[in-house]
Enzyme design. Structure first.
Site, PDB file in Angstrom:
ATOM      1  N   HIS A 283       5.011  10.620   1.456  1.00  0.00           N
ATOM      2  CA  HIS A 283       3.666  10.897   1.981  1.00  0.00           C
ATOM      3  C   HIS A 283       3.166  12.278   1.575  1.00  0.00           C
ATOM      4  O   HIS A 283       2.175  12.751   2.121  1.00  0.00           O
ATOM      5  CB  HIS A 283       3.607  10.753   3.512  1.00  0.00           C
ATOM      6  CG  HIS A 283       3.859   9.369   4.010  1.00  0.00           C
ATOM      7  ND1 HIS A 283       3.647   9.002   5.311  1.00  0.00           N
ATOM      8  CD2 HIS A 283       4.296   8.259   3.386  1.00  0.00           C
ATOM      9  CE1 HIS A 283       3.942   7.723   5.483  1.00  0.00           C
ATOM     10  NE2 HIS A 283       4.348   7.262   4.304  1.00  0.00           N
TER      11      HIS A 283
ATOM     12  N   ASP B  70      12.147  -0.938   3.102  1.00  0.00           N
ATOM     13  CA  ASP B  70      11.224   0.173   3.340  1.00  0.00           C
ATOM     14  C   ASP B  70      11.932   1.375   3.943  1.00  0.00           C
ATOM     15  O   ASP B  70      11.371   2.078   4.778  1.00  0.00           O
ATOM     16  CB  ASP B  70      10.087  -0.302   4.262  1.00  0.00           C
ATOM     17  CG  ASP B  70       8.942   0.694   4.331  1.00  0.00           C
ATOM     18  OD1 ASP B  70       8.858   1.573   3.456  1.00  0.00           O
ATOM     19  OD2 ASP B  70       8.137   0.608   5.280  1.00  0.00           O
TER      20      ASP B  70
ATOM     21  N   GLU C 271       0.226  -1.228   5.599  1.00  0.00           N
ATOM     22  CA  GLU C 271       1.312  -0.779   6.470  1.00  0.00           C
ATOM     23  C   GLU C 271       1.122   0.664   6.884  1.00  0.00           C
ATOM     24  O   GLU C 271       1.370   1.041   8.037  1.00  0.00           O
ATOM     25  CB  GLU C 271       2.654  -0.946   5.736  1.00  0.00           C
ATOM     26  CG  GLU C 271       3.886  -0.701   6.605  1.00  0.00           C
ATOM     27  CD  GLU C 271       4.364   0.743   6.623  1.00  0.00           C
ATOM     28  OE1 GLU C 271       5.254   1.054   7.435  1.00  0.00           O
ATOM     29  OE2 GLU C 271       3.847   1.567   5.837  1.00  0.00           O
TER      30      GLU C 271
ATOM     31  N   ASP D 270       0.820  -1.210   0.000  1.00  0.00           N
ATOM     32  CA  ASP D 270       0.000   0.000   0.000  1.00  0.00           C
ATOM     33  C   ASP D 270       0.851   1.256   0.000  1.00  0.00           C
ATOM     34  O   ASP D 270       2.019   1.251   0.383  1.00  0.00           O
ATOM     35  CB  ASP D 270      -0.953   0.017   1.192  1.00  0.00           C
ATOM     36  CG  ASP D 270      -0.225   0.024   2.532  1.00  0.00           C
ATOM     37  OD1 ASP D 270       0.737  -0.751   2.677  1.00  0.00           O
ATOM     38  OD2 ASP D 270      -0.629   0.792   3.427  1.00  0.00           O
TER      39      ASP D 270
END
Length: 483
Positions: A457, A170, A146, A79
């Site tokens: 983000h 990640d 996540e 995701d």
């Protein structure tokens, strides 16, 4: 079909990254991406497990000569944080991303890119596809959700995995290997509100122009939180101009620093001019305070004329303002063990005024479990005092630093030989799924690496193409040495 990343190397990594970018895969909408990975495994004759929540595990046998080597997990999440610029027509439920390459950096027009963590999936698929890369037996674990609480990793059945060495993909800084992370949870705050018929001058307010960012990676930068700045703005107005709140909303993800907050007020006749003056004065204060970290902060204020509405009562309005002006936020403690590391923080990421309740979702992080719980109790106390309640959800454990790590040693040695530089071993304040794997599978030897990314983000998210290639070379060489 045109490939925007056709000139980027390594070709197969960027092929799979672009394939994933064509599939909507925001948090809560990863079904198609999960199915794509499961279908990939079947097409390549690889054993695959796709569990009820959508996690995918793909198994690949060891290369010739590596049959006796202990297996290795390659791990990332499916995701992505789905954010877009104001006014964008992008639909994250059905639209693929509009990729571009500029000055060696990959981005997506008007949206987040999802390099966090699509590049991990692309690395793994390219390795799984290859019949020339040497490696031990691989267990590639792709988790879901996540970004919204690590729910996929929470639900994962560890009994299907035999490996006790794991490379998490990640991270967002080349040349850094992460060896520890914070634990965290989401605190869901609720205050009941009562509404009553009201009338007055309707004002629409916005706090906007902020950078936002990841609440773990950027919390130490002291960027403005649009929700809390709105709370401060409204309190300053309330000291001189009576009003009630009709609508209020801000933030999109609990783990993202809010960039925008809006409110609709009903103001008593005669207060319009003073309200505009106060809003302008507060904007000047914000610009002065955030001159470096958020220079584009703006306060927008628009008179929309006389209106009637079922608005929050004055008592309820006061409770909301009290909460927003007293809710702890930002860095709470720095680590005494690792210089420069944030130990404990929290971020009010999502706020919404519903018909009968005011809600706020707060992401709490700490590498000290007791301090994490202390912040929970502080928020619970605040809510209870105001007649509401708070509930903890989506908790994940911290990943404790291990002084002895053979896998980390191999990684650092390989990096040194490839680059002539020393790899930095660091801890991170953000949460990683490594904490859950460490909790579920004792004795795991883990590292976390990744290529350079910036502004994850946010709609300014960028992924370095050259760094992707260098990290690929490092990853392949490490697997080769894990004989």
């Amino acid at each position: 079909m045109e490939r925007k990343l056709a000139g980027c190397k390594p070709e197969r990594v960027f092929y799979y990254f672009e394939e994933l970018c064509r599939i909507p895969h925001g948090s809560g909408n990863t079904g198609a991406a999960s199915d794509y990975c499961a279908a990939f495994a079947r097409e390549h004759g690889l054993r695959v497990i796709q569990d009820e929540v959508g996690n995918v595990i793909i198994f690949k046998p060891a290369s010739a000569g590596y049959e006796s080597a202990p297996p290795v997990i390659l791990q990332g999440h499916l995701d992505m944080v789905a954010e877009q610029t104001p006014g964008s027509a992008h639909d994250f439920l059905k639209d693929g991303l509009d990729l571009f390459v500029e000055d060696g950096w990959i981005g997506a027009r008007d949206t987040t890119l999802g390099g966090d963590d699509g590049i991990a999936i692309a690395y793994a698929l390219a390795i799984l596809e290859s019949d020339t890369l040497p490696h031990p037996a691989l267990e590639c674990v792709f988790t879901v959700e996540e970004e919204t609480g690590m729910d996929g990793a929470q639900a994962l059945d560890p009994s299907v995995l035999s490996a006790r060495r794991m490379i998490n993909l990640d991270s967002e800084d080349e040349g850094i290997v992460l060896a520890s992370c914070a634990g965290g949870l989401r605190e869901n705050c609720m205050l009941p509100v009562e509404r009553a018929p009201w009338e007055g001058i309707r004002f629409h307010l916005e706090v906007t122009g902020l950078k936002g960012g990841h609440s773990g990676a950027e919390i130490h930068t002291d960027r403005g939180n649009a929700v809390l700045l709105m709370g401060r703005l409204l309190y300053e107005i309330s000291r001189e101009v009576p009003f009630v709140i009709n609508e209020m909303k801000g933030g999109l993800k609990d783990n993202a620093i809010p960039r925008l907050c809006t409110a609709e007020l009903l103001v008593e006749e005669g207060g319009q001019a003073r309200l505009l003056e106060i809003a302008a004065a507060v904007e000047r204060e914000f610009k002065g305070e955030y001159e470096v970290q958020d220079p584009e902060v703006k306060v927008l204020c628009e008179n929309r004329g006389w209106a009637q509405a079922n608005a929050v009562t004055p008592t309820g309005t006061t409770r909301i303002l009290f909460f927003l002006n007293n809710c702890p936020n930002g860095v709470q403690a720095m680590s005494h063990h690792i210089e420069g590391l944030v130990e404990t923080s929290l971020n009010l990421g999502v706020m919404e005024l519903l018909t009968d309740a005011f809600t706020a979702h707060v992401s709490i992080r700490s590498s000290v479990r007791s301090r994490k719980y202390a912040l929970c109790r502080k928020l619970e106390f605040l809510c209870e005092l105001l007649g509401g309640e708070a509930e903890s959800t989506s908790e994940y454990p911290e990943w404790a630093f291990r002084s002895e790590s053979p896998l980390r040693n191999v990684l650092c040695e390989t990096y040194r030989e490839l680059t002539g530089k020393e790899m930095q071993v660091q801890a991170i304040h953000a949460g990683l799924e490594c904490g859950l794997f460490d909790d579920k599978m004792p004795g795991m030897d883990m590292v976390s690496i990744g290529p350079d990314m910036r502004d994850i983000h946010t709609t300014a998210e960028r992924l370095s193409a050259a760094s992707v290639e260098r990290t690929w070379e490092l990853l392949c060489e490490v697997l080769k040495r894990l004989r």
